[in-house]
Design an enzyme around this catalytic site. Structure first.
Site, mmCIF file in Angstrom:
data_model
loop_
_atom_site.group_PDB
_atom_site.id
_atom_site.type_symbol
_atom_site.label_atom_id
_atom_site.label_comp_id
_atom_site.label_asym_id
_atom_site.label_seq_id
_atom_site.Cartn_x
_atom_site.Cartn_y
_atom_site.Cartn_z
ATOM 1 N N ASP A 6 0.818 -1.211 0.000
ATOM 2 C CA ASP A 6 0.000 0.000 0.000
ATOM 3 C C ASP A 6 0.852 1.263 0.000
ATOM 4 O O ASP A 6 2.065 1.209 0.153
ATOM 5 C CB ASP A 6 -0.936 0.003 1.218
ATOM 6 C CG ASP A 6 -0.241 -0.506 2.475
ATOM 7 O OD1 ASP A 6 1.009 -0.468 2.522
ATOM 8 O OD2 ASP A 6 -0.936 -0.950 3.393
ATOM 9 N N ASP A 58 -7.051 -3.438 14.498
ATOM 10 C CA ASP A 58 -8.424 -3.840 14.146
ATOM 11 C C ASP A 58 -8.423 -5.022 13.178
ATOM 12 O O ASP A 58 -9.430 -5.315 12.544
ATOM 13 C CB ASP A 58 -9.197 -2.645 13.561
ATOM 14 C CG ASP A 58 -8.506 -2.059 12.348
ATOM 15 O OD1 ASP A 58 -7.503 -2.636 11.882
ATOM 16 O OD2 ASP A 58 -8.971 -0.994 11.865
ATOM 17 N N HIS A 99 -6.827 -5.394 10.347
ATOM 18 C CA HIS A 99 -6.747 -5.139 8.901
ATOM 19 C C HIS A 99 -5.431 -5.660 8.334
ATOM 20 O O HIS A 99 -4.397 -5.597 8.981
ATOM 21 C CB HIS A 99 -6.961 -3.664 8.564
ATOM 22 C CG HIS A 99 -5.837 -2.748 8.974
ATOM 23 N ND1 HIS A 99 -5.990 -1.815 9.964
ATOM 24 C CD2 HIS A 99 -4.578 -2.619 8.510
ATOM 25 C CE1 HIS A 99 -4.851 -1.144 10.097
ATOM 26 N NE2 HIS A 99 -3.978 -1.607 9.241
ATOM 27 N N GLU A 121 -9.395 -2.159 5.692
ATOM 28 C CA GLU A 121 -9.972 -1.842 6.988
ATOM 29 C C GLU A 121 -11.220 -2.690 7.230
ATOM 30 O O GLU A 121 -11.769 -3.289 6.311
ATOM 31 C CB GLU A 121 -10.353 -0.357 7.005
ATOM 32 C CG GLU A 121 -9.194 0.578 6.721
ATOM 33 C CD GLU A 121 -8.291 0.791 7.922
ATOM 34 O OE1 GLU A 121 -8.298 -0.063 8.845
ATOM 35 O OE2 GLU A 121 -7.578 1.801 7.957
#
Lengths: 493, 285
Positions: free
Chosen positions: B72, B141, B143, B148
């Site tokens: 990313d 979380d 991801h 996400e």
């Protein structure tokens, strides 16, 4: 091979004086430091040649902005033979790299006036493919104070009654043209060139010449002077940005009139903006003309003496005058210092342990670390291979060299310095207790900044010249690189 | 799926570093048949990068014939910004190894046509015949890459808005100025990761413990995108003791026991290979 080099396993000095473990990429062919990130992602290249420095320090090459000569050649001696003079320049430039110096400003002391235009025109920026860069010239004198003349010949000292026109008359108008014009007919495009004039601002006409000198791109340095605090301050306000060999050839620090040395502690309270036309003297709120007059009188009475520059001083000035009362609001931010109307000047230090006591060196550095510049002020017998003993100087005079001490034969008068700049860096770190990285800064980034060339020299910024010196952790030179080429390497003995 | 548990992040980095080195060396990459490696950013993979760098400097590993694809990159951050993933990868990894720059692929978050950039990225991965091994990390979380919570588990490379949690977590890299943290990123999709032949994920620290538990002890769920790994035939998660804090004791014990068995199986396969039996892709599961 793509001509790119990666230095790895090394510490790089940064412009804030810290050292960081990081690689450095250079382009050997163009002789410049690369932005590694851009080279990798945009040029899509990485160095084919990797040099492991074994944990040593990779510093910008050292810069000596005051050096009279070395390896038997004296920049101040011209005997009518241009070829011989150029050969001397070449010798110094090619040999000095063993001391880690990659840039220097040849310095000439006071000359018979007819010699200036010739010598200065010979001292254009100069380098061979395997040498350090001679960046231009530093003219020390002849507009200096008789009482603080040091080793300068008294009969050649002059005043500047015609102000800047006197400067042009002595140095040659063609040598004082605007920076662009001066560099134009010199060497290659984009070459760095600098000029420095050391003069005493209290000499008749000199103060009025400062602004025009600075406007032409010449660095004005205060030295060989007995300027009082107000005169020295006024010179800085007009553009002077350097003090020549601090502590030497100037009044010693007196708390009531700290004179030139006091500029390092310049108080924001006193540096109210002055109008450039305002005359120095009675009208300034901090006038010290009385003490200056007294000094000049003593100087006249005693006449020129061949004594050490550092140890002849004068009467105690009168009590500190009361300054104009100001009643503005005080600031509330701890650690901040109120704004000054001018930047304190850079100052040169000869850190051979002789010309300034280690305590004095530390005192100056503590007062203003950002302005500190290490110089050798070396004489022509500078040569790390030279043995102690008696050596010829000039006019039948002879030196006695004892380690880094240099006397005129038969006297105890210091005749100049023979210390190398790499040794000054090591001394400086010991004298002040600062880190090696901070000491390096005083021999690289600070002088480059003073001369306004810190984008090209004295830095590891991308785009700067790949002039480098490799030092071990004790500060000894291991190898020296100029424009991306290794020009000197320590041979294991 | 295998779960390897090591004492601390350094030991995790060494394990994964050695693992990847072995995979690359066994692959015997050439200019015509390079090893295609997917790479993450963040603090979790740093010990792995450190160990890989050490192996390269020792001469036991080379990236000369390795092609990399990063997961990313922020949108709108210049490539040479100190917090861009270009800068991260160069500073932490690429500058220290011998990979040719032309073999490095990172999404361009400054491209004019961001959708075009994402599609071209997917196409380029295909050109190289897909990713051999994708190394990943996870957020608190759960991801993976910037996928996400709530991301489609069949997503491909695309523009993604960052979750508020992620923006808060990243603010420390931007002088704690939340307004300075980019709001969008380009990221490979969950399906892009799942398409690679092997996935290795590093999870370290107690703050990631809940995400780890959600990803491996509960069902496949788009709110914990790492859980999609349960659908992958050849996945490896390497964690430190701290990251196991939310796992059942039974889970931990089970995975510790199969690590031993795995070693035995690998030894057996090595013996078979020597006898000329063709190696099979996949783990013992």
């Amino acid at each position: 091979m793509n001509g790119l080099i990666c230095f790895t396993n090394c510490l790089l000095p940064r412009e804030d004086g810290s050292l960081i473990q990081q690689d450095l990429w250079i382009d050997e062919r163009r002789g410049v430091i690369l932005d590694a990130h851009r080279t990798f992602f945009l040029r899509k290249e990485r160095p084919d040649r990797i040099i492991d420095l074994g944990g040593n320090i990779l510093s910008p090459g050292f810069m000596d902005i005051q050096i009279n000569g070395a390896y038997g050649f004296d920049f101040s001696v011209y005997d009518g033979d241009d070829g011989a003079y150029r050969e001397g320049m070449k010798t110094v430039a090619e040999k000095i790299v063993e001391t880690g110096v990659t840039s220097l400003v040849p310095t000439i002391i006071t000359q018979e006036r007819s010699l200036y235009p010739k010598i200065l025109s010979l001292l254009r920026p100069f380098a061979t493919p395997i040498s350090a860069n001679l960046l231009g010239w530093h003219a020390e004198g002849p507009f200096i104070q008789l009482a603080k003349r040091g080793a300068h010949a008294p009969q050649f000292l002059v005043s500047a009654t015609e102000q800047f026109a006197s400067f042009e008359a002595i140095y040659g108008a063609e040598n004082l043209t605007d920076r662009e014009d001066w560099l134009m007919d010199t060497v290659n495009d984009g070459e760095v060139g600098v000029r420095i004039i050391t003069a005493a601002p209290e000499i008749d006409g000199v103060m009025a010449a400062v602004e025009e000198t600075v406007k032409r791109g010449v660095v004005f340095s205060i030295g060989h002077s007995i300027a009082s605090t107000d005169i020295a301050t006024a010179a800085v306000q007009r553009g002077a940005r350097l003090i020549t060999h601090l502590f030497n050839a100037m009044p010693q620090l007196h708390h009531r009139d700290p004179s030139i040395i006091g500029l390092l502690g310049a108080s924001p309270h006193l540096s109210v903006p002055m109008s450039p036309n305002q005359l120095v003297g009675a009208t300034t709120p901090m006038s010290r003309s009385d003490s200056l007059k007294r000094r000049l009188k003593v100087a006249e009475q005693e006449g020129p003496k061949a004594v050490s520059e550092a140890f002849d001083d004068l009467l105690t000035p009168p009590q500190t005058p009361i300054f104009v009362h100001r009643d503005s609001e005080l600031h509330l931010q701890k650690g901040k210092v109120a704004d000054m109307a001018f930047e304190r000047p850079f100052y040169e230090l000869i850190v051979d342990g002789i010309h300034s006591h280690p305590n004095s060196v530390r005192l100056a550095y503590s007062a203003y670390p950002e302005g500190c510049i290490l110089i050798t002020d070396a004489m022509k017998i500078l040569d790390p291979h030279l043995r102690d003993g008696v050596h010829e100087w000039r006019d039948g005079k002879r030196f006695v060299k004892e380690g880094d001490k240099l006397y005129l034969e038969g006297t105890d008068t210091l005749a100049g310095s023979v210390v190398t700049l790499d040794k000054c860096v090591r001394n400086f770190s010991r004298f002040t207790g600062c880190s090696l990285g901070e000491a390096i800064k005083c021999a690289t980034f600070n002088p480059a900044k003073c001369l306004g060339i810190e984008d090209r020299k004295g830095t590891l910024r991308p785009g700067a010249d790949a002039d480098l010196v490799v030092l071990d952790r004790k500060g000894y030179v291991q190898s020296t690189w100029v424009k991306g080429k290794e020009v000197w390497k320590r041979t294991v003995t | 799926m295998r779960l390897i548990i090591r004492d601390d992040p350094t030991a995790v980095g060494e394990y994964i570093g050695n693992y990847i080195a072995k995979r690359i060396n066994d692959f015997k990459p050439t200019p015509e048949k390079p090893f295609v490696l997917g790479l993450p950013t963040g603090s979790s993979p740093i010990p792995t990068y450190k160990h890989l760098i050490k192996l390269v400097k020792e001469g036991s590993l080379s990236f000369k014939h390795v092609v990399t694809f990063n997961m990313d990159e922020y949108v709108g951050l210049p490539k040479d910004h100190s917090e861009s993933y270009h800068t991260f990868m160069f500073r932490e990894f690429f500058s220290h190894i011998d990979i040719p720059p032309l073999q490095v692929n990172i999404l361009d978050g400054t491209a004019k046509d961001l959708i075009g950039e994402c599609n071209a990225y997917e196409a380029r991965i295909k050109e190289f015949g897909g990713i051999e091994l994708f190394l990943g990390g996870i957020g608190e979380d759960g991801h993976i890459a910037f996928n996400e919570p709530g991301s489609s588990l069949s997503s491909r490379t695309r523009i993604k808005t960052l979750a508020y949690d992620t923006i808060l977590a990243n603010a420390r890299f931007f002088n704690n100025d939340i307004a300075a943290v980019p709001r969008m990123a380009l990221t490979v999709g969950v399906a892009t990761v799942l398409d690679s032949r092997e996935v290795v994920v590093v999870v370290t620290g107690q703050r990631k413990a809940l995400a780890l538990s959600k990803a491996i002890e509960e069902g496949v769920n788009h709110l914990w995108t790492l859980s999609a790994l349960q659908m992958h035939p050849w996945a490896l998660i390497v964690v430190d003791e701290d990251a196991t804090a939310e796992l059942h004791v039974k889970t931990v014990k089970y995975f510790k026991s199969i690590e031993r068995v795995q070693e035995e199986v690998e030894a057996m396969h090595a013996a078979l290979r020597e006898q000329g039996v063709e190696e099979q892709v996949g783990s013992m599961e």
